[in-house]
Design an enzyme around this catalytic site. Structure first.
Site, PDB file in Angstrom:
ATOM      1  N   SER A   9      -5.807  -0.821  -4.275  1.00  0.00           N
ATOM      2  CA  SER A   9      -6.984   0.035  -4.090  1.00  0.00           C
ATOM      3  C   SER A   9      -7.411   0.590  -5.429  1.00  0.00           C
ATOM      4  O   SER A   9      -6.666   1.355  -6.058  1.00  0.00           O
ATOM      5  CB  SER A   9      -6.655   1.188  -3.148  1.00  0.00           C
ATOM      6  OG  SER A   9      -7.651   2.187  -3.288  1.00  0.00           O
ATOM      7  N   HIS A  34      -9.184  -3.838  -3.055  1.00  0.00           N
ATOM      8  CA  HIS A  34      -9.574  -2.941  -1.965  1.00  0.00           C
ATOM      9  C   HIS A  34     -10.488  -1.882  -2.573  1.00  0.00           C
ATOM     10  O   HIS A  34     -10.106  -1.150  -3.485  1.00  0.00           O
ATOM     11  CB  HIS A  34      -8.317  -2.315  -1.356  1.00  0.00           C
ATOM     12  CG  HIS A  34      -8.577  -1.411  -0.195  1.00  0.00           C
ATOM     13  ND1 HIS A  34      -8.737  -1.870   1.095  1.00  0.00           N
ATOM     14  CD2 HIS A  34      -8.704  -0.056  -0.130  1.00  0.00           C
ATOM     15  CE1 HIS A  34      -8.938  -0.841   1.908  1.00  0.00           C
ATOM     16  NE2 HIS A  34      -8.931   0.275   1.188  1.00  0.00           N
ATOM     17  N   ASP A  36     -12.720   1.323  -1.985  1.00  0.00           N
ATOM     18  CA  ASP A  36     -12.896   2.449  -1.063  1.00  0.00           C
ATOM     19  C   ASP A  36     -14.259   3.103  -1.260  1.00  0.00           C
ATOM     20  O   ASP A  36     -14.526   3.695  -2.306  1.00  0.00           O
ATOM     21  CB  ASP A  36     -11.795   3.489  -1.290  1.00  0.00           C
ATOM     22  CG  ASP A  36     -10.461   3.025  -0.748  1.00  0.00           C
ATOM     23  OD1 ASP A  36     -10.404   2.667   0.445  1.00  0.00           O
ATOM     24  OD2 ASP A  36      -9.477   3.010  -1.515  1.00  0.00           O
ATOM     25  N   MET A  38     -16.658   6.007  -0.013  1.00  0.00           N
ATOM     26  CA  MET A  38     -16.640   7.282   0.719  1.00  0.00           C
ATOM     27  C   MET A  38     -17.973   7.994   0.510  1.00  0.00           C
ATOM     28  O   MET A  38     -18.476   8.048  -0.618  1.00  0.00           O
ATOM     29  CB  MET A  38     -15.518   8.173   0.196  1.00  0.00           C
ATOM     30  CG  MET A  38     -14.153   7.511   0.205  1.00  0.00           C
ATOM     31  SD  MET A  38     -12.880   8.703  -0.247  1.00  0.00           S
ATOM     32  CE  MET A  38     -11.454   7.625  -0.428  1.00  0.00           C
ATOM     33  N   HIS A  75     -13.751  -1.039   2.067  1.00  0.00           N
ATOM     34  CA  HIS A  75     -13.324  -0.123   3.131  1.00  0.00           C
ATOM     35  C   HIS A  75     -14.371   0.973   3.222  1.00  0.00           C
ATOM     36  O   HIS A  75     -14.430   1.868   2.373  1.00  0.00           O
ATOM     37  CB  HIS A  75     -11.934   0.420   2.782  1.00  0.00           C
ATOM     38  CG  HIS A  75     -11.413   1.423   3.752  1.00  0.00           C
ATOM     39  ND1 HIS A  75     -10.340   2.249   3.468  1.00  0.00           N
ATOM     40  CD2 HIS A  75     -11.804   1.742   5.016  1.00  0.00           C
ATOM     41  CE1 HIS A  75     -10.098   3.035   4.515  1.00  0.00           C
ATOM     42  NE2 HIS A  75     -10.986   2.751   5.457  1.00  0.00           N
ATOM     43  N   MET A  77     -15.766   4.047   4.364  1.00  0.00           N
ATOM     44  CA  MET A  77     -15.512   5.357   4.983  1.00  0.00           C
ATOM     45  C   MET A  77     -16.821   6.135   4.960  1.00  0.00           C
ATOM     46  O   MET A  77     -16.999   7.107   4.226  1.00  0.00           O
ATOM     47  CB  MET A  77     -14.391   6.075   4.215  1.00  0.00           C
ATOM     48  CG  MET A  77     -13.026   5.433   4.473  1.00  0.00           C
ATOM     49  SD  MET A  77     -11.777   5.947   3.281  1.00  0.00           S
ATOM     50  CE  MET A  77     -12.081   4.752   1.995  1.00  0.00           C
ATOM     51  N   MET A 168      -5.037   2.709   9.574  1.00  0.00           N
ATOM     52  CA  MET A 168      -4.837   3.720   8.521  1.00  0.00           C
ATOM     53  C   MET A 168      -3.471   4.364   8.672  1.00  0.00           C
ATOM     54  O   MET A 168      -3.078   4.761   9.779  1.00  0.00           O
ATOM     55  CB  MET A 168      -5.919   4.798   8.585  1.00  0.00           C
ATOM     56  CG  MET A 168      -7.307   4.354   8.133  1.00  0.00           C
ATOM     57  SD  MET A 168      -7.379   3.661   6.467  1.00  0.00           S
ATOM     58  CE  MET A 168      -6.870   5.067   5.468  1.00  0.00           C
ATOM     59  N   PHE A 174      -8.390  10.335   0.483  1.00  0.00           N
ATOM     60  CA  PHE A 174      -7.765  10.530  -0.826  1.00  0.00           C
ATOM     61  C   PHE A 174      -6.618   9.548  -1.038  1.00  0.00           C
ATOM     62  O   PHE A 174      -5.949   9.162  -0.071  1.00  0.00           O
ATOM     63  CB  PHE A 174      -7.219  11.960  -0.936  1.00  0.00           C
ATOM     64  CG  PHE A 174      -8.299  12.996  -0.757  1.00  0.00           C
ATOM     65  CD1 PHE A 174      -9.070  13.412  -1.849  1.00  0.00           C
ATOM     66  CD2 PHE A 174      -8.586  13.516   0.506  1.00  0.00           C
ATOM     67  CE1 PHE A 174     -10.094  14.340  -1.674  1.00  0.00           C
ATOM     68  CE2 PHE A 174      -9.609  14.446   0.682  1.00  0.00           C
ATOM     69  CZ  PHE A 174     -10.360  14.856  -0.413  1.00  0.00           C
ATOM     70  N   GLY A 175      -6.395   9.189  -2.297  1.00  0.00           N
ATOM     71  CA  GLY A 175      -5.230   8.396  -2.651  1.00  0.00           C
ATOM     72  C   GLY A 175      -4.013   9.302  -2.777  1.00  0.00           C
ATOM     73  O   GLY A 175      -4.121  10.535  -2.765  1.00  0.00           O
ATOM     74  N   ASP A 202      -3.075   0.860   5.098  1.00  0.00           N
ATOM     75  CA  ASP A 202      -3.691   1.533   3.951  1.00  0.00           C
ATOM     76  C   ASP A 202      -3.291   3.001   3.936  1.00  0.00           C
ATOM     77  O   ASP A 202      -3.610   3.740   4.863  1.00  0.00           O
ATOM     78  CB  ASP A 202      -5.220   1.370   4.063  1.00  0.00           C
ATOM     79  CG  ASP A 202      -5.987   2.025   2.921  1.00  0.00           C
ATOM     80  OD1 ASP A 202      -5.368   2.400   1.911  1.00  0.00           O
ATOM     81  OD2 ASP A 202      -7.221   2.141   3.053  1.00  0.00           O
ATOM     82  N   GLY A 203      -2.610   3.382   2.866  1.00  0.00           N
ATOM     83  CA  GLY A 203      -2.234   4.780   2.664  1.00  0.00           C
ATOM     84  C   GLY A 203      -0.737   4.949   2.519  1.00  0.00           C
ATOM     85  O   GLY A 203       0.011   4.704   3.462  1.00  0.00           O
ATOM     86  N   GLY A 204      -0.309   5.325   1.328  1.00  0.00           N
ATOM     87  CA  GLY A 204       1.096   5.628   1.099  1.00  0.00           C
ATOM     88  C   GLY A 204       2.008   4.419   1.025  1.00  0.00           C
ATOM     89  O   GLY A 204       3.230   4.560   1.144  1.00  0.00           O
TER      90      GLY A 204
HETATM   91  C1  DX5 Z   1      -7.579   6.515   1.397  1.00  0.00           C
HETATM   92  C2  DX5 Z   1      -7.981   5.137   0.945  1.00  0.00           C
HETATM   93  C3  DX5 Z   1      -6.890   4.343   0.381  1.00  0.00           C
HETATM   94  C4  DX5 Z   1      -6.233   4.914  -0.862  1.00  0.00           C
HETATM   95  C5  DX5 Z   1      -4.785   4.569  -0.775  1.00  0.00           C
HETATM   96  O1  DX5 Z   1      -8.612   7.067   2.114  1.00  0.00           O
HETATM   97  O2  DX5 Z   1      -8.501   4.422   2.057  1.00  0.00           O
HETATM   98  O3  DX5 Z   1      -7.304   3.000   0.163  1.00  0.00           O
HETATM   99  O4  DX5 Z   1      -6.742   4.437  -2.062  1.00  0.00           O
HETATM  100  O5  DX5 Z   1      -4.121   5.187  -1.836  1.00  0.00           O
HETATM  101  P1  DX5 Z   1      -2.543   5.234  -1.893  1.00  0.00           P
HETATM  102  O6  DX5 Z   1      -2.036   3.837  -1.896  1.00  0.00           O
HETATM  103  O7  DX5 Z   1      -2.290   5.949  -3.186  1.00  0.00           O
HETATM  104  O8  DX5 Z   1      -2.072   6.008  -0.696  1.00  0.00           O
HETATM  105 ZN    ZN Z   2      -8.869   2.286   1.783  1.00  0.00          ZN
END
Ligand code: DX5
Ligand code: ZN
Length: 246
Positions: A9, A34, A36, A38, A75, A77, A168, A174-175, A202-204
């Site tokens: 991402s 990926h 993102d 937003m 993605h 959002m 998700m 947020f990352g 996606d996420g963490g």
């Molecule tokens: C969060 C995004 C993710 C984000 C993941 O809303 O959709 O794609 O970049 O970041 P990490 O891998 O750091 O959790």
């Molecule tokens: Zn994402």
């Protein structure tokens, strides 16, 4: 399950040098990027729009086949997913992944007086995306039940069936957030029903959480901070891939 697809991402990349970050990441072994998007409305954060995607697209070779290396996995959002499909196709998006929750509420969120039959249904939106010549994905937030997707995935009209589902594993926005292992039953249920489906998480995701996601049946792995924060991104990408393909 289908083979691993690693999709860093770029939310965690250096936005001041995004083009180079994209080409570097592909060079380090990433399959997809990926991206993102937003809108500050569907999620409490703003990233960038189609003009930026157009500029970074030229730094990465366009894939010749669907889902091949260099795929731009956008993605979305955003509250009005249908409105932006054409702009993103022009910008070079290969896979347009919208949120189920946004499709269900889009028009209604802005104008509650609009009757429910005027809303874009997820199936209509998937067909619309396919009509523009690209792939369609559908994403669900942590509080959304996976069973809402079954009717869509089971559609007898191929044009209405998504090419990927995104489960998700954090609240979008947020990352760098913590992976939610309690999302894994959704992935397991999808993998059981749809052995060949591309299931994205996606996420963490990191070396610490990948085994849990892989065991549940996820094969498309998004990782932002784990890749862009690493000393050796190529090594992280390889480890994520090995954990899925083993
Ligand atoms: C969060 C995004 C993710 C984000 C993941 O809303 O959709 O794609 O970049 O970041 P990490 O891998 O750091 O959790
Ligand atoms: Zn994402």
């Amino acid at each position: 399950p289908p083979p691993a697809i690693i999709a860093p991402s770029i939310l965690s990349a250096d936005f001041g040098a995004l083009g180079k970050a994209c080409s570097d990441t592909i060079g380090q072994g990433a399959d997809w990027l990926h991206v993102d998007i937003m809108d500050g409305h569907f999620v409490p954060n703003i990233t960038f729009g189609a003009p930026v995607v157009t500029k970074i697209r030229s730094h990465v070779d366009r894939p010749k086949q669907a889902f091949a290396k260099g795929t731009f996995d956008c993605h979305m959002m955003i509250s009005e997913p249908k409105k932006w499909v054409k702009d993103f196709v022009k910008a070079g998006c290969d896979l347009y992944c919208f949120h189920y929750e946004a499709a269900m509420n889009s028009t209604a969120a802005e104008s509650p007086e609009v009757e429910s039959d005027k809303k874009t249904s997820p199936k209509e939106l998937i067909k619309y995306i396919h009509d523009q010549g690209i792939r369609a994905g559908i994403a669900i937030k942590p509080k959304t039940d996976v069973s809402v997707l079954y009717d869509i995935l089971d559609s007898s009209n191929e044009e209405e069936v998504p090419d990927m589902v995104l489960v998700m594993t954090v609240e979008p926005g947020f990352g760098g957030q913590k992976f939610m292992p309690d999302m894994m039953p959704k992935v397991e249920a999808l993998r059981k029903r749809y052995p060949d489906l591309n299931i994205e998480v996606d996420g963490g995701l990191s070396e610490k959480t990948i085994d849990t996601a892989a065991a549940a049946g996820a094969n498309v792995i998004v990782a932002g901070s784990a890749v862009f924060g690493a000393q050796d991104p190529a090594d992280v990408i390889q480890k994520l891939r090995d954990a899925v393909d083993k």
